[in-house]
Scaffold this motif. Structure first.
Motif, PDB file in Angstrom:
ATOM      1  N   LEU A 276       7.974   3.317  11.580  1.00 54.73           N
ATOM      2  CA  LEU A 276       7.817   4.649  11.216  1.00 54.73           C
ATOM      3  C   LEU A 276       9.453   4.991  12.161  1.00 54.73           C
ATOM      4  N   GLY A 277       9.829   6.096  11.688  1.00 47.66           N
ATOM      5  CA  GLY A 277      10.871   6.995  12.041  1.00 47.66           C
ATOM      6  C   GLY A 277      11.321   7.467  10.886  1.00 47.66           C
ATOM      7  N   GLY A 278      11.942   8.931  11.752  1.00 44.24           N
ATOM      8  CA  GLY A 278      12.675   9.943  10.907  1.00 44.24           C
ATOM      9  C   GLY A 278      13.631  10.022  11.083  1.00 44.24           C
ATOM     10  N   SER A 279      14.937  11.551  11.141  1.00 45.15           N
ATOM     11  CA  SER A 279      15.835  11.961  11.025  1.00 45.15           C
ATOM     12  C   SER A 279      15.997  12.868  12.696  1.00 45.15           C
ATOM     13  N   PRO A 280      17.132  12.840  13.253  1.00 47.13           N
ATOM     14  CA  PRO A 280      17.035  14.384  13.754  1.00 47.13           C
ATOM     15  C   PRO A 280      16.808  15.820  13.396  1.00 47.13           C
ATOM     16  N   ALA A 281      16.833  15.747  12.276  1.00 42.98           N
ATOM     17  CA  ALA A 281      16.513  17.114  11.435  1.00 42.98           C
ATOM     18  C   ALA A 281      14.763  16.787  11.205  1.00 42.98           C
ATOM     19  N   ASP A 282      14.319  15.470  10.801  1.00 42.31           N
ATOM     20  CA  ASP A 282      13.203  16.257  10.736  1.00 42.31           C
ATOM     21  C   ASP A 282      12.425  14.558  11.052  1.00 42.31           C
ATOM     22  N   PRO A 283      12.121  14.741  12.201  1.00 39.94           N
ATOM     23  CA  PRO A 283      11.689  14.061  13.329  1.00 39.94           C
ATOM     24  C   PRO A 283       9.792  13.532  13.489  1.00 39.94           C
ATOM     25  N   ALA A 284       9.426  14.243  12.762  1.00 37.90           N
ATOM     26  CA  ALA A 284       8.103  14.664  12.427  1.00 37.90           C
ATOM     27  C   ALA A 284       7.140  13.110  12.859  1.00 37.90           C
ATOM     28  N   VAL A 285       7.511  12.730  11.497  1.00 40.78           N
ATOM     29  CA  VAL A 285       6.596  11.017  11.575  1.00 40.78           C
ATOM     30  C   VAL A 285       6.846   9.659  13.028  1.00 40.78           C
ATOM     31  N   ASP A 286       7.471  10.005  13.609  1.00 42.14           N
ATOM     32  CA  ASP A 286       8.076   9.842  14.923  1.00 42.14           C
ATOM     33  C   ASP A 286       7.103   9.327  15.669  1.00 42.14           C
ATOM     34  N   SER A 287       6.553  10.232  15.852  1.00 39.18           N
ATOM     35  CA  SER A 287       5.234  11.090  16.729  1.00 39.18           C
ATOM     36  C   SER A 287       3.927  11.186  15.481  1.00 39.18           C
ATOM     37  N   LEU A 288       3.725  12.280  15.077  1.00 39.45           N
ATOM     38  CA  LEU A 288       2.607  11.993  14.143  1.00 39.45           C
ATOM     39  C   LEU A 288       2.318  11.106  13.346  1.00 39.45           C
ATOM     40  N   GLY A 289       3.423  10.596  12.855  1.00 42.36           N
ATOM     41  CA  GLY A 289       2.904   9.258  11.508  1.00 42.36           C
ATOM     42  C   GLY A 289       2.609   8.298  12.603  1.00 42.36           C
ATOM     43  N   ASN A 290       3.325   7.720  13.158  1.00 40.86           N
ATOM     44  CA  ASN A 290       2.894   6.442  14.323  1.00 40.86           C
ATOM     45  C   ASN A 290       1.408   7.026  14.828  1.00 40.86           C
ATOM     46  N   ILE A 291       1.335   7.856  15.194  1.00 38.68           N
ATOM     47  CA  ILE A 291      -0.094   8.461  16.069  1.00 38.68           C
ATOM     48  C   ILE A 291      -1.261   8.383  15.095  1.00 38.68           C
ATOM     49  N   ASN A 292      -1.071   8.960  13.507  1.00 40.91           N
ATOM     50  CA  ASN A 292      -1.991   9.047  12.833  1.00 40.91           C
ATOM     51  C   ASN A 292      -1.831   7.202  12.662  1.00 40.91           C
TER      52      ASN A 292
ATOM     53  N   HIS B 299       0.861  -0.890  -0.302  1.00 41.54           N
ATOM     54  CA  HIS B 299       0.113  -0.002   0.463  1.00 41.54           C
ATOM     55  C   HIS B 299       0.534   1.475  -0.099  1.00 41.54           C
ATOM     56  N   ILE B 300       0.611   2.306  -1.070  1.00 39.92           N
ATOM     57  CA  ILE B 300       1.508   3.509  -1.383  1.00 39.92           C
ATOM     58  C   ILE B 300       0.830   4.428  -0.192  1.00 39.92           C
ATOM     59  N   GLY B 301       1.458   4.717   0.547  1.00 38.95           N
ATOM     60  CA  GLY B 301       0.486   5.649   1.923  1.00 38.95           C
ATOM     61  C   GLY B 301       1.467   6.258   2.096  1.00 38.95           C
ATOM     62  N   ASP B 302       1.383   7.780   2.891  1.00 37.57           N
ATOM     63  CA  ASP B 302       1.621   8.783   3.336  1.00 37.57           C
ATOM     64  C   ASP B 302       1.466   8.502   4.880  1.00 37.57           C
ATOM     65  N   ALA B 303       2.467   8.105   6.362  1.00 35.98           N
ATOM     66  CA  ALA B 303       1.800   8.227   7.444  1.00 35.98           C
ATOM     67  C   ALA B 303       1.565   9.419   8.063  1.00 35.98           C
ATOM     68  N   MET B 304       1.654  10.524   7.509  1.00 38.08           N
ATOM     69  CA  MET B 304       1.029  11.999   7.797  1.00 38.08           C
ATOM     70  C   MET B 304       0.685  12.588   7.482  1.00 38.08           C
ATOM     71  N   ASP B 305      -0.456  11.688   6.166  1.00 35.90           N
ATOM     72  CA  ASP B 305      -1.664  11.986   5.727  1.00 35.90           C
ATOM     73  C   ASP B 305      -2.598  10.594   6.133  1.00 35.90           C
ATOM     74  N   MET B 306      -3.727  11.404   7.494  1.00 34.95           N
ATOM     75  CA  MET B 306      -4.297  10.427   7.606  1.00 34.95           C
ATOM     76  C   MET B 306      -5.767   9.504   7.000  1.00 34.95           C
ATOM     77  N   GLU B 307      -6.108  10.522   6.114  1.00 30.80           N
ATOM     78  CA  GLU B 307      -6.309  10.048   5.044  1.00 30.80           C
ATOM     79  C   GLU B 307      -5.665   8.486   4.011  1.00 30.80           C
ATOM     80  N   SER B 308      -4.593   8.777   4.197  1.00 23.82           N
ATOM     81  CA  SER B 308      -4.002   8.093   3.133  1.00 23.82           C
ATOM     82  C   SER B 308      -3.328   6.728   3.884  1.00 23.82           C
ATOM     83  N   VAL B 309      -3.345   7.085   5.346  1.00 21.78           N
ATOM     84  CA  VAL B 309      -3.292   5.934   6.499  1.00 21.78           C
ATOM     85  C   VAL B 309      -4.198   4.478   6.345  1.00 21.78           C
ATOM     86  N   GLU B 310      -5.314   5.641   6.176  1.00 19.97           N
ATOM     87  CA  GLU B 310      -6.866   4.793   6.390  1.00 19.97           C
ATOM     88  C   GLU B 310      -7.185   4.172   5.057  1.00 19.97           C
ATOM     89  N   ALA B 311      -6.373   4.510   4.037  1.00 16.02           N
ATOM     90  CA  ALA B 311      -6.723   3.581   2.884  1.00 16.02           C
ATOM     91  C   ALA B 311      -6.737   2.712   3.212  1.00 16.02           C
TER      92      ALA B 311
END
Length: 354
Positions: free
Chosen positions: A133-149, A106-118
């Motif tokens: 799921l994990g990001g980098s120290p420079a861009d760690p948003a997916v570690d929280s929001l991506g996983n929370i979605n 499934h091609i989807g972006d964890a930062m997009d809730m609709e994409s995750v639900e699909a």
């Protein structure tokens, strides 16, 4: 008994309908084999081993979210255990590798809730989600929001267990790594802690297992990977070993709602004494199982064929029922259509099918 699966890249609803139809056919073969064996064993006095764990890998839908590395190794392990695995990927760069493991994509972006639900539109009844799921120290948003979605989508779709892979240094293991290591990874670890907290806060809606690996190495498995509830432990561990532990945690009653650190027992930071977490005996074990089933030239190894030609010796191997030689031959003949293109000659000879 596990019947092998095949891999598709889903491009249309009509293709997915074909997948559902094929999966139903595989299930019918499996159920028929089970009934046949049950009738045979009812004439015998030897009791069958009964597995009480609510979740078993055979023919189970599992979603694995992550990039390469541990996520790919988890997919491989779960497929070897007989599960139907859908991998959620942000791009299609790994599709060929995923297809090679006979898994879905499934091609989807964890930062997009609709994409995750699909992702759930392409699964029958997903019971387990694994996230690396994990990001980098420079861009760690997916570690929280991506996983929370992903956690929220899992709850919305009735998932029973969520296995979240974070890192030693997260939450109450903050003091485990050396200070200089923590300082470098702090942006990521802070975001991972938010995801862990959200998952724990929803334990009344969905079981969870949190696994915090130490420093990851991309080398062959050592089979020395262990888990512990000791939050002071730190060390290195190979990605393949993490994947093995994650897959066991998917099906372990003992791991329910646990937060566990993962390290190689011979690659520890310092020389600490600690208690190793012990899985219950129903946990998945995808190692050292030798029987093969082949579809479209792809050989897959499944634990439930382990006893096809040899008696179960009661070891660590996961045995749900014993498949005797004659029954295995009957099942193989019954599923000729599914298995006509590649059982190795030596395997046929070993099973007496040549």
């Amino acid at each position: 008994m596990t019947i092998a699966s095949v891999s598709f890249t889903i491009r249309s609803s009509s293709e997915y309908s074909k997948i559902r139809s094929h999966k139903a056919t595989l299930g019918a073969f499996r159920d028929g084999a089970t009934r046949l064996q049950t009738s045979r064993h009812s004439l015998r006095s030897t009791p069958r081993r009964v597995i009480t764990n609510a979740l078993e890998p055979d023919n189970l839908d599992i979603l694995v979210a992550g990039g390469g590395g541990v996520a790919m190794d988890v997919c491989k392990e779960l497929k070897n255990m007989g599960a139907w695995v859908t991998m959620m990927q942000r791009t299609d760069s790994r599709i060929k590798s995923i297809q090679g493991m006979l898994a879905l994509t499934h091609i989807g972006d964890a930062m997009d809730m609709e994409s995750v639900e699909a992702a759930w539109k392409n699964m029958d009844d997903c019971k387990i989600v694994v996230s690396t799921l994990g990001g980098s120290p420079a861009d760690p948003a997916v570690d929280s929001l991506g996983n929370i979605n992903l956690i929220n989508a899992a709850i919305n779709n009735g998932v029973e267990r969520f296995v979240l892979v974070t890192s030693i240094g997260t939450g109450d293991s903050k003091d485990a790594p050396p200070p200089q290591v923590y300082d470098v990874l702090k942006p990521v670890l802070v975001e991972k802690e938010k995801a862990e907290a959200h998952l724990k806060a929803n334990a009344d809606k969905m079981e969870f297992v949190i696994i915090r690996p130490g420093g990851l190495k991309t080398e062959p498995a050592t089979n020395k990977g262990v888990l512990t509830e000791d939050t002071s432990i730190c060390g290195a561990i190979h990605r393949e070993d993490v994947a093995k532990l994650v897959c066991k945690a998917c099906f372990s009653d003992a791991a329910k709602n646990k937060t566990l650190s993962a390290v190689d027992s011979e690659q520890l930071y310092g020389k600490p004494d600690f208690e190793v977490f012990v899985f219950d005996e129903t946990s998945g074990d995808s190692t050292s199982h030798g029987a093969a089933v082949c579809v479209s030239g792809q050989v897959s190894r499944y634990p439930r064929f382990e006893t096809a030609c040899q008696a179960n010796n009661g070891s660590k191997q996961q045995v749900y029922w014993n498949v005797d030689h004659d029954l295995f031959k009957i099942c193989m003949q019954t599923t000729t259509l599914l298995m006509s293109t590649g059982i190795p000659k030596q395997r046929k000879q070993a099973l007496g099918l040549s």
